[in-house]
Design a protein around this motif. Structure first.
Motif, PDB file in Angstrom:
ATOM      1  N   VAL A  18      73.232  52.224  38.845  1.00  0.00           N
ATOM      2  CA  VAL A  18      72.812  51.072  39.643  1.00  0.00           C
ATOM      3  C   VAL A  18      71.334  51.198  40.007  1.00  0.00           C
ATOM      4  O   VAL A  18      70.586  50.216  39.938  1.00  0.00           O
ATOM      5  CB  VAL A  18      73.700  50.944  40.906  1.00  0.00           C
ATOM      6  N   ASP A  19      70.882  52.393  40.377  1.00  0.00           N
ATOM      7  CA  ASP A  19      69.457  52.609  40.669  1.00  0.00           C
ATOM      8  C   ASP A  19      68.603  52.300  39.451  1.00  0.00           C
ATOM      9  O   ASP A  19      67.557  51.653  39.549  1.00  0.00           O
ATOM     10  CB  ASP A  19      69.210  54.054  41.115  1.00  0.00           C
ATOM     11  N   GLY A  20      69.023  52.735  38.309  1.00  0.00           N
ATOM     12  CA  GLY A  20      68.279  52.498  37.063  1.00  0.00           C
ATOM     13  C   GLY A  20      68.199  51.019  36.721  1.00  0.00           C
ATOM     14  O   GLY A  20      67.149  50.511  36.323  1.00  0.00           O
ATOM     15  N   ILE A  21      69.312  50.305  36.886  1.00  0.00           N
ATOM     16  CA  ILE A  21      69.328  48.865  36.588  1.00  0.00           C
ATOM     17  C   ILE A  21      68.430  48.115  37.558  1.00  0.00           C
ATOM     18  O   ILE A  21      67.706  47.203  37.160  1.00  0.00           O
ATOM     19  CB  ILE A  21      70.778  48.341  36.626  1.00  0.00           C
ATOM     20  N   MET A  22      68.449  48.492  38.833  1.00  0.00           N
ATOM     21  CA  MET A  22      67.596  47.844  39.827  1.00  0.00           C
ATOM     22  C   MET A  22      66.117  48.059  39.508  1.00  0.00           C
ATOM     23  O   MET A  22      65.321  47.126  39.555  1.00  0.00           O
ATOM     24  CB  MET A  22      67.908  48.393  41.229  1.00  0.00           C
ATOM     25  N   GLN A  23      65.745  49.272  39.172  1.00  0.00           N
ATOM     26  CA  GLN A  23      64.349  49.556  38.845  1.00  0.00           C
ATOM     27  C   GLN A  23      63.930  48.838  37.564  1.00  0.00           C
ATOM     28  O   GLN A  23      62.805  48.340  37.465  1.00  0.00           O
ATOM     29  CB  GLN A  23      64.132  51.060  38.727  1.00  0.00           C
ATOM     30  N   LEU A  24      64.813  48.764  36.604  1.00  0.00           N
ATOM     31  CA  LEU A  24      64.511  48.052  35.358  1.00  0.00           C
ATOM     32  C   LEU A  24      64.339  46.557  35.627  1.00  0.00           C
ATOM     33  O   LEU A  24      63.434  45.920  35.066  1.00  0.00           O
ATOM     34  CB  LEU A  24      65.625  48.293  34.335  1.00  0.00           C
ATOM     35  N   ALA A  25      65.161  45.978  36.482  1.00  0.00           N
ATOM     36  CA  ALA A  25      65.046  44.561  36.825  1.00  0.00           C
ATOM     37  C   ALA A  25      63.710  44.279  37.514  1.00  0.00           C
ATOM     38  O   ALA A  25      63.036  43.291  37.201  1.00  0.00           O
ATOM     39  CB  ALA A  25      66.211  44.138  37.717  1.00  0.00           C
ATOM     40  N   VAL A  26      63.318  45.139  38.449  1.00  0.00           N
ATOM     41  CA  VAL A  26      62.034  44.970  39.136  1.00  0.00           C
ATOM     42  C   VAL A  26      60.884  45.083  38.137  1.00  0.00           C
ATOM     43  O   VAL A  26      59.939  44.289  38.169  1.00  0.00           O
ATOM     44  CB  VAL A  26      61.891  45.998  40.282  1.00  0.00           C
ATOM     45  N   LEU A  27      60.960  46.019  37.227  1.00  0.00           N
ATOM     46  CA  LEU A  27      59.930  46.195  36.204  1.00  0.00           C
ATOM     47  C   LEU A  27      59.827  44.956  35.316  1.00  0.00           C
ATOM     48  O   LEU A  27      58.719  44.490  35.012  1.00  0.00           O
ATOM     49  CB  LEU A  27      60.222  47.431  35.352  1.00  0.00           C
ATOM     50  N   ILE A  28      60.956  44.401  34.922  1.00  0.00           N
ATOM     51  CA  ILE A  28      60.949  43.204  34.070  1.00  0.00           C
ATOM     52  C   ILE A  28      60.338  42.016  34.810  1.00  0.00           C
ATOM     53  O   ILE A  28      59.524  41.276  34.250  1.00  0.00           O
ATOM     54  CB  ILE A  28      62.377  42.892  33.574  1.00  0.00           C
ATOM     55  N   VAL A  29      60.698  41.817  36.069  1.00  0.00           N
ATOM     56  CA  VAL A  29      60.157  40.702  36.846  1.00  0.00           C
ATOM     57  C   VAL A  29      58.641  40.842  36.985  1.00  0.00           C
ATOM     58  O   VAL A  29      57.890  39.895  36.747  1.00  0.00           O
ATOM     59  CB  VAL A  29      60.834  40.623  38.235  1.00  0.00           C
ATOM     60  N   PHE A  30      58.162  42.012  37.358  1.00  0.00           N
ATOM     61  CA  PHE A  30      56.719  42.212  37.526  1.00  0.00           C
ATOM     62  C   PHE A  30      55.971  42.122  36.198  1.00  0.00           C
ATOM     63  O   PHE A  30      54.847  41.621  36.149  1.00  0.00           O
ATOM     64  CB  PHE A  30      56.418  43.536  38.234  1.00  0.00           C
ATOM     65  N   SER A  31      56.571  42.556  35.120  1.00  0.00           N
ATOM     66  CA  SER A  31      55.888  42.450  33.825  1.00  0.00           C
ATOM     67  C   SER A  31      55.771  40.987  33.401  1.00  0.00           C
ATOM     68  O   SER A  31      54.764  40.588  32.816  1.00  0.00           O
ATOM     69  CB  SER A  31      56.606  43.279  32.759  1.00  0.00           C
ATOM     70  N   GLN A  32      56.776  40.161  33.701  1.00  0.00           N
ATOM     71  CA  GLN A  32      56.697  38.730  33.383  1.00  0.00           C
ATOM     72  C   GLN A  32      55.621  38.050  34.231  1.00  0.00           C
ATOM     73  O   GLN A  32      54.855  37.231  33.732  1.00  0.00           O
ATOM     74  CB  GLN A  32      58.061  38.063  33.611  1.00  0.00           C
ATOM     75  N   ILE A  33      55.586  38.394  35.500  1.00  0.00           N
ATOM     76  CA  ILE A  33      54.546  37.834  36.376  1.00  0.00           C
ATOM     77  C   ILE A  33      53.166  38.245  35.887  1.00  0.00           C
ATOM     78  O   ILE A  33      52.241  37.431  35.827  1.00  0.00           O
ATOM     79  CB  ILE A  33      54.773  38.264  37.842  1.00  0.00           C
ATOM     80  N   PHE A  34      53.014  39.488  35.487  1.00  0.00           N
ATOM     81  CA  PHE A  34      51.742  39.987  34.965  1.00  0.00           C
ATOM     82  C   PHE A  34      51.347  39.247  33.693  1.00  0.00           C
ATOM     83  O   PHE A  34      50.196  38.829  33.532  1.00  0.00           O
ATOM     84  CB  PHE A  34      51.839  41.496  34.704  1.00  0.00           C
ATOM     85  N   ALA A  35      52.306  39.062  32.776  1.00  0.00           N
ATOM     86  CA  ALA A  35      52.018  38.366  31.517  1.00  0.00           C
ATOM     87  C   ALA A  35      51.608  36.920  31.779  1.00  0.00           C
ATOM     88  O   ALA A  35      50.649  36.418  31.161  1.00  0.00           O
ATOM     89  CB  ALA A  35      53.226  38.426  30.595  1.00  0.00           C
ATOM     90  N   LEU A  36      52.299  36.232  32.685  1.00  0.00           N
ATOM     91  CA  LEU A  36      51.939  34.850  33.003  1.00  0.00           C
ATOM     92  C   LEU A  36      50.564  34.768  33.657  1.00  0.00           C
ATOM     93  O   LEU A  36      49.783  33.873  33.372  1.00  0.00           O
ATOM     94  CB  LEU A  36      52.992  34.231  33.917  1.00  0.00           C
ATOM     95  N   THR A  37      50.256  35.713  34.525  1.00  0.00           N
ATOM     96  CA  THR A  37      48.952  35.738  35.189  1.00  0.00           C
ATOM     97  C   THR A  37      47.828  35.971  34.188  1.00  0.00           C
ATOM     98  O   THR A  37      46.791  35.301  34.247  1.00  0.00           O
ATOM     99  CB  THR A  37      48.924  36.834  36.273  1.00  0.00           C
ATOM    100  N   ILE A  38      48.031  36.878  33.261  1.00  0.00           N
ATOM    101  CA  ILE A  38      47.012  37.129  32.233  1.00  0.00           C
ATOM    102  C   ILE A  38      46.811  35.891  31.364  1.00  0.00           C
ATOM    103  O   ILE A  38      45.680  35.505  31.062  1.00  0.00           O
ATOM    104  CB  ILE A  38      47.404  38.349  31.365  1.00  0.00           C
ATOM    105  N   GLY A  39      47.905  35.244  30.976  1.00  0.00           N
ATOM    106  CA  GLY A  39      47.795  34.024  30.172  1.00  0.00           C
ATOM    107  C   GLY A  39      47.059  32.923  30.901  1.00  0.00           C
ATOM    108  O   GLY A  39      46.191  32.255  30.341  1.00  0.00           O
ATOM    109  N   TRP A  40      47.382  32.723  32.169  1.00  0.00           N
ATOM    110  CA  TRP A  40      46.730  31.692  32.965  1.00  0.00           C
ATOM    111  C   TRP A  40      45.258  32.021  33.166  1.00  0.00           C
ATOM    112  O   TRP A  40      44.401  31.149  33.077  1.00  0.00           O
ATOM    113  CB  TRP A  40      47.437  31.564  34.309  1.00  0.00           C
ATOM    114  N   THR A  41      44.956  33.282  33.424  1.00  0.00           N
ATOM    115  CA  THR A  41      43.568  33.703  33.628  1.00  0.00           C
ATOM    116  C   THR A  41      42.744  33.485  32.367  1.00  0.00           C
ATOM    117  O   THR A  41      41.605  33.015  32.427  1.00  0.00           O
ATOM    118  CB  THR A  41      43.517  35.191  34.046  1.00  0.00           C
TER     119      THR A  41
END
Length: 151
Positions: A18-41
């Motif tokens: 459960v800890d691993g899945i939670m950390q992976l989910a947070v990583l995926i969300v932040f990586s998507q936000i990062f990718a969208l921010t880079i694209g917009w920038t």
């Protein structure tokens, strides 16, 4: 000694699935936000640093000031552009070696729009259509309303 070892093992929690899945989910969300921010920038930077749109707007505004109360209008065939008479003066706005220039009485050479690959001009009644292709592949068009001097 044996009791302290057992006590220490009982107090430590392990890394669970459960800890691993939670950390992976947070990583995926932040990586998507990062990718969208880079694209917009990148898109915003391209819009800000690309002067073509600003130059086009200034060109359109400049041409519009000339096309009010003109005496005559002629579409040029050899050098794509227009020739018009206004207040006894003859003006040419035409394509010339990767730019659009303005001449007064066929003298001088005022650059109006740079980095132009091609220009096409058509007239329908009092509507004058400019179609411009820039060297970077961008295409712009504008329709001007031409008013003729009434005598």
């Amino acid at each position: 000694m044996h009791n302290s070892f057992k006590l220490r093992i009982d107090n430590e929690k392990g890394y669970t699935l459960v800890d691993g899945i939670m950390q992976l989910a947070v990583l995926i969300v932040f990586s998507q936000i990062f990718a969208l921010t880079i694209g917009w920038t990148t898109k915003a930077e391209e819009m800000i640093t690309n002067p073509t749109d600003m130059e086009w707007a200034l060109f359109v505004q400049s041409v519009e000031t000339y096309l009010n109360e003109i005496d005559s209008l002629l579409i040029q065939k050899d050098e794509p552009g227009i020739r018009f008479r206004k207040n006894g003066e003859e003006y040419d706005i035409e394509f010339y070696t990767n730019l659009i220039r303005k001449q007064k009485n066929r003298l001088g050479h005022e650059q109006m729009l740079l980095h132009v690959k091609s220009l096409s001009v058509t007239v329908e009644g009092q509507s004058l259509h400019f179609f411009v292709t820039f060297l970077n592949g961008l295409k712009r068009e504008h329709t001007f309303c031409v008013t003729f001097r009434s005598e």
